[in-house]
Design a protein around this motif. Structure first.
Motif, PDB file in Angstrom:
ATOM      1  N   LYS A  54     -20.401  39.872 -38.212  1.00  0.00           N
ATOM      2  CA  LYS A  54     -21.846  40.087 -38.293  1.00  0.00           C
ATOM      3  C   LYS A  54     -22.130  41.436 -38.927  1.00  0.00           C
ATOM      4  N   ARG A  55     -23.261  41.517 -39.559  1.00  0.00           N
ATOM      5  CA  ARG A  55     -23.716  42.825 -40.044  1.00  0.00           C
ATOM      6  C   ARG A  55     -24.330  43.574 -38.868  1.00  0.00           C
ATOM      7  N   PRO A  56     -24.526  44.878 -38.994  1.00  0.00           N
ATOM      8  CA  PRO A  56     -25.075  45.633 -37.862  1.00  0.00           C
ATOM      9  C   PRO A  56     -26.473  45.146 -37.446  1.00  0.00           C
ATOM     10  N   ASP A  57     -27.190  44.503 -38.393  1.00  0.00           N
ATOM     11  CA  ASP A  57     -28.522  44.011 -38.026  1.00  0.00           C
ATOM     12  C   ASP A  57     -28.468  42.637 -37.352  1.00  0.00           C
ATOM     13  N   GLY A  58     -27.272  42.139 -37.110  1.00  0.00           N
ATOM     14  CA  GLY A  58     -27.120  40.901 -36.350  1.00  0.00           C
ATOM     15  C   GLY A  58     -27.000  39.662 -37.225  1.00  0.00           C
ATOM     16  N   LEU A  59     -27.132  39.795 -38.532  1.00  0.00           N
ATOM     17  CA  LEU A  59     -27.015  38.621 -39.416  1.00  0.00           C
ATOM     18  C   LEU A  59     -25.531  38.349 -39.694  1.00  0.00           C
ATOM     19  N   TYR A  60     -25.215  37.062 -39.840  1.00  0.00           N
ATOM     20  CA  TYR A  60     -23.810  36.680 -39.998  1.00  0.00           C
ATOM     21  C   TYR A  60     -23.338  36.887 -41.435  1.00  0.00           C
ATOM     22  N   LYS A  61     -22.135  37.436 -41.573  1.00  0.00           N
ATOM     23  CA  LYS A  61     -21.495  37.582 -42.874  1.00  0.00           C
ATOM     24  C   LYS A  61     -20.449  36.499 -43.097  1.00  0.00           C
ATOM     25  N   TYR A  62     -19.830  36.114 -41.958  1.00  0.00           N
ATOM     26  CA  TYR A  62     -18.728  35.148 -42.061  1.00  0.00           C
ATOM     27  C   TYR A  62     -18.640  34.366 -40.738  1.00  0.00           C
ATOM     28  N   THR A  63     -18.338  33.100 -40.862  1.00  0.00           N
ATOM     29  CA  THR A  63     -18.031  32.298 -39.661  1.00  0.00           C
ATOM     30  C   THR A  63     -16.857  31.401 -40.009  1.00  0.00           C
ATOM     31  N   ASN A  64     -15.959  31.157 -39.046  1.00  0.00           N
ATOM     32  CA  ASN A  64     -14.842  30.263 -39.364  1.00  0.00           C
ATOM     33  C   ASN A  64     -15.300  28.799 -39.238  1.00  0.00           C
ATOM     34  N   GLN A  65     -14.423  27.907 -39.693  1.00  0.00           N
ATOM     35  CA  GLN A  65     -14.773  26.487 -39.726  1.00  0.00           C
ATOM     36  C   GLN A  65     -15.080  25.975 -38.316  1.00  0.00           C
ATOM     37  N   ARG A  66     -14.278  26.469 -37.355  1.00  0.00           N
ATOM     38  CA  ARG A  66     -14.439  26.033 -35.957  1.00  0.00           C
ATOM     39  C   ARG A  66     -15.848  26.387 -35.456  1.00  0.00           C
ATOM     40  N   TRP A  67     -16.312  27.572 -35.840  1.00  0.00           N
ATOM     41  CA  TRP A  67     -17.654  28.019 -35.453  1.00  0.00           C
ATOM     42  C   TRP A  67     -18.696  27.062 -36.034  1.00  0.00           C
ATOM     43  N   ARG A  68     -18.511  26.736 -37.333  1.00  0.00           N
ATOM     44  CA  ARG A  68     -19.495  25.880 -38.021  1.00  0.00           C
ATOM     45  C   ARG A  68     -19.466  24.477 -37.433  1.00  0.00           C
ATOM     46  N   ASP A  69     -18.239  24.008 -37.124  1.00  0.00           N
ATOM     47  CA  ASP A  69     -18.126  22.659 -36.529  1.00  0.00           C
ATOM     48  C   ASP A  69     -18.814  22.612 -35.178  1.00  0.00           C
ATOM     49  N   TYR A  70     -18.590  23.664 -34.387  1.00  0.00           N
ATOM     50  CA  TYR A  70     -19.142  23.624 -33.023  1.00  0.00           C
ATOM     51  C   TYR A  70     -20.667  23.748 -33.059  1.00  0.00           C
ATOM     52  N   LYS A 114     -20.776  36.405 -21.148  1.00  0.00           N
ATOM     53  CA  LYS A 114     -20.522  34.968 -20.957  1.00  0.00           C
ATOM     54  C   LYS A 114     -21.841  34.238 -21.131  1.00  0.00           C
ATOM     55  N   ALA A 115     -21.842  33.197 -21.943  1.00  0.00           N
ATOM     56  CA  ALA A 115     -23.084  32.445 -22.137  1.00  0.00           C
ATOM     57  C   ALA A 115     -22.735  31.009 -22.502  1.00  0.00           C
ATOM     58  N   ARG A 116     -23.701  30.129 -22.298  1.00  0.00           N
ATOM     59  CA  ARG A 116     -23.490  28.727 -22.670  1.00  0.00           C
ATOM     60  C   ARG A 116     -23.950  28.527 -24.107  1.00  0.00           C
ATOM     61  N   LEU A 117     -23.070  27.957 -24.918  1.00  0.00           N
ATOM     62  CA  LEU A 117     -23.413  27.708 -26.318  1.00  0.00           C
ATOM     63  C   LEU A 117     -23.560  26.208 -26.547  1.00  0.00           C
ATOM     64  N   ARG A 118     -24.581  25.865 -27.355  1.00  0.00           N
ATOM     65  CA  ARG A 118     -24.845  24.445 -27.566  1.00  0.00           C
ATOM     66  C   ARG A 118     -23.952  23.871 -28.652  1.00  0.00           C
ATOM     67  N   ASN A 119     -23.391  22.704 -28.333  1.00  0.00           N
ATOM     68  CA  ASN A 119     -22.616  21.995 -29.337  1.00  0.00           C
ATOM     69  C   ASN A 119     -23.619  21.279 -30.246  1.00  0.00           C
ATOM     70  N   GLY A 120     -23.562  21.609 -31.541  1.00  0.00           N
ATOM     71  CA  GLY A 120     -24.536  21.067 -32.477  1.00  0.00           C
ATOM     72  C   GLY A 120     -24.465  19.548 -32.599  1.00  0.00           C
ATOM     73  N   GLN A 121     -23.284  18.976 -32.347  1.00  0.00           N
ATOM     74  CA  GLN A 121     -23.128  17.530 -32.495  1.00  0.00           C
ATOM     75  C   GLN A 121     -23.686  16.779 -31.289  1.00  0.00           C
ATOM     76  N   THR A 122     -23.286  17.231 -30.093  1.00  0.00           N
ATOM     77  CA  THR A 122     -23.637  16.477 -28.879  1.00  0.00           C
ATOM     78  C   THR A 122     -24.869  17.040 -28.182  1.00  0.00           C
ATOM     79  N   GLY A 123     -25.225  18.262 -28.482  1.00  0.00           N
ATOM     80  CA  GLY A 123     -26.369  18.901 -27.812  1.00  0.00           C
ATOM     81  C   GLY A 123     -25.983  19.454 -26.448  1.00  0.00           C
ATOM     82  N   GLU A 124     -24.698  19.258 -26.057  1.00  0.00           N
ATOM     83  CA  GLU A 124     -24.265  19.752 -24.745  1.00  0.00           C
ATOM     84  C   GLU A 124     -23.903  21.230 -24.818  1.00  0.00           C
ATOM     85  N   TYR A 125     -24.039  21.889 -23.685  1.00  0.00           N
ATOM     86  CA  TYR A 125     -23.691  23.312 -23.630  1.00  0.00           C
ATOM     87  C   TYR A 125     -22.335  23.475 -22.974  1.00  0.00           C
ATOM     88  N   ARG A 126     -21.543  24.426 -23.463  1.00  0.00           N
ATOM     89  CA  ARG A 126     -20.283  24.802 -22.813  1.00  0.00           C
ATOM     90  C   ARG A 126     -20.268  26.305 -22.647  1.00  0.00           C
TER      91      ARG A 126
END
Ligand code: ADP
Length: 510
Positions: A54-70, A114-126
């Motif tokens: 992430k850049r210091p202002d919080g915007l993403y510079k890079y994400t791995n494939q796993r991040w994009r898939d999730y 620690k936080a729950r993140l939403r799975n973009g495919q299923t809408g479920e949080y983990r």
């Protein structure tokens, strides 16, 4: 620019101005940078986490494939806005996430949340653990954040299950309803406050090792308690049983105790202890009532019996007995009542430990014939067959032993209404003499065969219940047999019949 910790200042020269050797250095540096970027990319794509920069202002510079898939998001979708990551964080966790980020940005400390993140495919949080490290330039300014999200859903679930089970165990442990102890050998090594309050001991007594269940058990309960510990050792658990504890002040506390061996510490067991005094007191009152009622009934019944037999004799003398048929049925009913009251009295005496026994020589063979003959006169519905009787004597109470066989024979007849015979068989082996009373009647369900010797227990099947009885006979029988150091067992099949076997050790024979 930094390369291997060394600053390379002259790489900003235009290429055409740079001497050949500097061009080589620059090329090497670029090559190394490329390699290090490639290494990072390979690593970021290989690790099981979601990885991002992430850049210091919080915007993403890079994400791995796993991040994009999730998340189901493309990099472009998180390259604008104020807090682009909030869109896939559970609403309840967003505030905490924002506060932690703000703190990390303000202080430059490592970010961890620690936080729950939403799975973009299923809408479920983990649940995920997010961690981010700041990367600084030469001036110490944060230029970017390297971050990972590690899936900790399973760990959180386990922790939650553990927390819940601990909470339940604590609720039980801290309730003032149930005493809980941890025992090791004969020592009580831990106990909750309820147990200490119940028994009057203190935590200091516990720490000092002054709580030993053997010392806290009255002598008459020691055998049963040792038996229970044997069961615990072999079965890893102990069926709840009633006993008493001697409290610190010497008073007695009736309790119900059950235990299980601790799976990860097999030398220790955890036991629950319930205060049983209210139930025992009620039982005591019931016993007192039964005892008083049977005593109160006995005298008027005896008077009634005396008067009917006087009347019987008088009518017989006058030759008018046949004209009073009600008299003989009255006498039968009175006899039944007297037997019931006698049984009630016996039960009360057994409970109070006051059933007296005579010590006399008893000719078992003669006794069996006597009982069978008397029974045959009263009950003409069945033929009583006596087999195998041989001369054999015991030392004991003749009347009480007679009561045993009368009861068994009377039951055999009573619970085989369709049969024609009941059989009595005597058998003498080298060291035991046994008597079997067999019928061809209703039989007893296997699971109730032990229970029929308990006080007031009656078999629950409708056919059995249709036959009058109070469930006292076999209880008395079992106690008398036990007093004579004998055993009683039953072998039965529903619909086929039952065989009761009473065995006495021959060493009591004279
Ligand atoms: P009861 O007065 O009910 O006969 P007992 O204590 O003698 O009391 O017997 C207890 C119970 O055992 C009876 O209610 C009956 O259900 C069962 N039972 C006893 N003897 C027999 C038998 N010979 N055949 C079948 N059931 C029997």
């Amino acid at each position: 620019m930094m390369l291997n910790g060394k600053q390379i200042k002259h790489l900003t020269l235009p290429l055409w101005k740079a001497p050949i050797k500097y061009i080589a250095v620059q090329k090497r540096a670029e090559q190394q940078l490329k390699e290090s970027r490639e290494n990072f990319r390979v690593l970021a794509e290989t690790v099981p986490q979601l990885v991002w920069v992430k850049r210091p202002d919080g915007l993403y510079k890079y994400t791995n494939q796993r991040w994009r898939d999730y998340t189901g998001l493309m990099l472009e979708q998180v390259q604008s806005g104020r807090w682009p990551c909030l869109q896939f964080i559970h609403p309840d966790d967003q505030e905490g996430h924002r506060a932690h980020w703000q703190h990390a940005l303000d202080t430059g400390d490592m970010f961890e949340h620690k936080a729950r993140l939403r799975n973009g495919q299923t809408g479920e949080y983990r649940w995920f653990l997010t961690r981010a490290m700041p990367v600084r330039d030469e001036a110490g300014q944060i230029v970017k954040w390297f971050g990972t999200n590690t899936d900790i859903e399973d760990q959180v679930r386990i922790e939650e299950a553990l927390r819940q089970s601990q909470e339940r165990a604590n609720a039980l442990m801290n309730s003032n309803i149930i005493g809980i102890t941890i025992i090791e050998g004969e020592q009580i090594v831990d106990a909750n406050d309820t147990f200490l309050r119940m028994t009057g001991y203190t935590r200091e007594d516990l720490r000092a090792g002054n709580m030993n269940w053997r010392h806290m058990t009255p002598s008459e309960y020691l055998d049963r308690t040792f038996e229970a510990h044997q069961e615990l050792a072999t079965q890893q658990s102990l069926t709840p049983f009633e006993k008493e504890y001697v409290c610190q002040d010497g008073s007695r506390l009736p309790v119900l105790v059950g235990a299980v061996v601790l799976p990860h510490q097999p030398r220790q067991a955890i036991a629950f202890v319930l205060d049983n005094s209210a139930r025992k007191e009620l039982e005591q009152r019931k016993d007192t009532f039964l005892s008083m009622a049977s005593h109160e009934l006995r005298n008027p019944l005896a008077a009634l019996k005396l008067q009917t037999s006087l009347l019987h004799r008088q009518l017989a003398r006058q030759g008018t007995l046949e004209q009073a048929p009600a008299l003989s049925s009255m006498e039968t009913q009175i006899n039944t009542l007297i037997r019931l009251v006698e049984d009630l009295l016996d039960v009360s005496k057994i409970q109070a430990g006051k059933l007296g026994y005579r010590q006399e020589r008893v000719d078992l063979d003669a006794l069996l014939h006597e009982v069978a003959d008397t029974m045959q006169q009263i009950k003409a519905t069945h033929t009583i067959v006596v087999r195998g009787a041989t001369s054999c004597s015991l030392v004991g109470d003749k009347d009480r032993l007679g009561q045993v066989f009368t009861n068994l024979l009377s039951n055999a007849i009573k619970y085989s209404p369709q049969a024609e015979t009941v059989e009595v068989e005597m058998d003498t082996a080298e060291d035991v003499v046994s008597v079997r009373v067999r019928d061809h009647g209703l039989g007893i369900p296997r699971e109730q065969c032990e229970k029929i010797f308990e006080r007031f227990y009656r078999v629950t099947s409708p056919r059995q219940k249709g036959i009058a009885g109070l469930g006292m006979g076999l209880y008395i029988v079992a106690k008398i047999v036990k007093h004579h150091k004998g055993t009683i067992t039953v072998d039965s099949e529903v619909g086929k019949g039952s065989t009761f076997t009473v065995a006495f050790p021959k060493r009591r024979a004279v």
